[in-house]
Design a protein around this motif. Structure first.
Motif, PDB file in Angstrom:
ATOM      1  N   GLU A  52      -0.625  14.899 -11.344  1.00 15.72           N
ATOM      2  CA  GLU A  52      -0.305  16.082 -12.126  1.00 15.72           C
ATOM      3  C   GLU A  52       0.108  17.223 -11.214  1.00 15.72           C
ATOM      4  O   GLU A  52      -0.502  17.418 -10.142  1.00 15.72           O
ATOM      5  CB  GLU A  52      -1.521  16.515 -12.950  1.00 15.72           C
ATOM      6  CG  GLU A  52      -1.918  15.500 -14.008  1.00 15.72           C
ATOM      7  CD  GLU A  52      -3.093  16.005 -14.825  1.00 15.72           C
ATOM      8  OE1 GLU A  52      -3.536  17.132 -14.559  1.00 15.72           O
ATOM      9  OE2 GLU A  52      -3.538  15.279 -15.727  1.00 15.72           O
ATOM     10  N   PRO A  53       1.126  17.978 -11.578  1.00 14.88           N
ATOM     11  CA  PRO A  53       1.551  19.103 -10.751  1.00 14.88           C
ATOM     12  C   PRO A  53       0.472  20.170 -10.678  1.00 14.88           C
ATOM     13  O   PRO A  53      -0.241  20.416 -11.653  1.00 14.88           O
ATOM     14  CB  PRO A  53       2.809  19.612 -11.459  1.00 14.88           C
ATOM     15  CG  PRO A  53       2.671  19.153 -12.873  1.00 14.88           C
ATOM     16  CD  PRO A  53       1.936  17.857 -12.802  1.00 14.88           C
ATOM     17  N   ARG A  91       3.699   5.552  -5.863  1.00 14.39           N
ATOM     18  CA  ARG A  91       3.548   5.585  -7.327  1.00 14.39           C
ATOM     19  C   ARG A  91       2.444   6.536  -7.748  1.00 14.39           C
ATOM     20  O   ARG A  91       2.557   7.266  -8.726  1.00 14.39           O
ATOM     21  CB  ARG A  91       3.271   4.182  -7.856  1.00 14.39           C
ATOM     22  CG  ARG A  91       4.478   3.252  -7.838  1.00 14.39           C
ATOM     23  CD  ARG A  91       4.228   2.019  -8.694  1.00 14.39           C
ATOM     24  NE  ARG A  91       3.096   1.245  -8.216  1.00 14.39           N
ATOM     25  CZ  ARG A  91       3.185   0.249  -7.353  1.00 14.39           C
ATOM     26  NH1 ARG A  91       4.354  -0.083  -6.845  1.00 14.39           N
ATOM     27  NH2 ARG A  91       2.099  -0.420  -6.984  1.00 14.39           N
ATOM     28  N   GLY A  92       1.345   6.532  -6.967  1.00 18.98           N
ATOM     29  CA  GLY A  92       0.255   7.440  -7.267  1.00 18.98           C
ATOM     30  C   GLY A  92       0.671   8.893  -7.131  1.00 18.98           C
ATOM     31  O   GLY A  92       0.304   9.739  -7.936  1.00 18.98           O
ATOM     32  N   ALA A 134       0.829  -1.202   0.000  1.00 18.05           N
ATOM     33  CA  ALA A 134       0.000   0.000   0.000  1.00 18.05           C
ATOM     34  C   ALA A 134       0.868   1.258   0.000  1.00 18.05           C
ATOM     35  O   ALA A 134       0.550   2.252  -0.655  1.00 18.05           O
ATOM     36  CB  ALA A 134      -0.926  -0.006   1.216  1.00 18.05           C
ATOM     37  N   ASP A 135       1.960   1.201   0.739  1.00 14.14           N
ATOM     38  CA  ASP A 135       2.881   2.332   0.795  1.00 14.14           C
ATOM     39  C   ASP A 135       3.488   2.613  -0.580  1.00 14.14           C
ATOM     40  O   ASP A 135       3.562   3.763  -1.022  1.00 14.14           O
ATOM     41  CB  ASP A 135       3.998   2.018   1.791  1.00 14.14           C
ATOM     42  CG  ASP A 135       4.301   3.204   2.693  1.00 14.14           C
ATOM     43  OD1 ASP A 135       3.429   4.079   2.827  1.00 14.14           O
ATOM     44  OD2 ASP A 135       5.405   3.245   3.244  1.00 14.14           O
TER      45      ASP A 135
END
Length: 228
Positions: free
Chosen positions: A225-226, A219-220, A213-214
């Motif tokens: 998006e910045p 990765r998410g 999960a970490d």
């Protein structure tokens, strides 16, 4: 005391754990107390380890060895209860209690194996479980997590094993008492071993789920998006 915080951030503040992750004991958040009743009971249990080994392997005073193990099992139950009743949880207690549990089980297994009281397969299974959990602790530390909260199943298994061992000693003797003790000894041993291994499997599943999960959260965040 348990925490729902995750790995420490760069600034030293714990980050939020992934949703649905298991609770774990954050020793740094426990009071830094030494002189408490639960800590005294844990130290008493630790002092009983060399005494038990000497009684079992030296004069082979099995009766007194049984008494030491029974007292150890009683104090293992009592220190947790007293810590909650008197609100005496501490960092030292969080280290001593599981350390005493594991030390008693490992030393008792070795001693009983030397005396040919327990079969080798039980020793291999239980010591293998301890080795796997040691690796899981390293995985948690590498990910920035403290040890997970002790599962009630593990405590129940420890309780069964600490009472199985003295009954096994009684069953290894001769006479009517040994014959009566034998079925109870093996029932406690088999159930305790099964629950101890199952608790270890649950611990591994929790650790791997937490780490996955970490990594998914990381990765998410990396693909987000910045913000303009």
């Amino acid at each position: 005391m348990t925490s729902t915080n995750g790995p420490a951030a760069e600034a030293g503040t714990p980050a939020e754990a992934p949703a649905g992750s298991p609770a774990f004991v954050d020793r740094d958040q426990l009071p830094d107390r030494v002189w408490t009743v639960p800590n005294a009971l844990s130290v008493l249990r630790l002092l009983g380890v060399p005494l038990f080994l000497w009684l079992l392997l030296g004069p082979e005073a099995d009766g007194w060895a049984v008494v030491v193990l029974a007292v150890s099992g009683l104090t293992d139950w009592a220190d947790g209860k007293i810590a909650r009743w008197l609100d005496q949880g501490s960092r030292l207690g969080a280290l001593l209690d599981p350390a005493a549990d594991r030390l008693y089980i490992v030393c008792t297994l070795v001693a009983l194996a030397v005396r040919d009281v327990v079969p080798v397969w039980i020793v291999v299974v239980l010591l293998g479980r301890e080795a796997v959990l040691g690796v899981m602790l390293l995985v948690l530390r590498a990910s920035g997590y403290p040890p997970l909260q002790v599962h009630y199943l593990g405590k129940a298994a420890t309780f069964l094993l600490l009472y199985a061992f003295p009954v096994l000693l009684l069953a290894s003797g001769e006479g009517t008492l040994a014959e009566i003790a034998e079925p109870f000894a093996w029932a406690l041993t088999i159930w305790g071993t099964a629950l101890y291994v199952l608790a270890g499997v649950l611990y591994v599943v929790q650790v791997l789920g937490l780490v996955r999960a970490d990594r998914a959260a990381e990765r998410g965040a990396g693909h987000a998006e910045p913000v303009p």
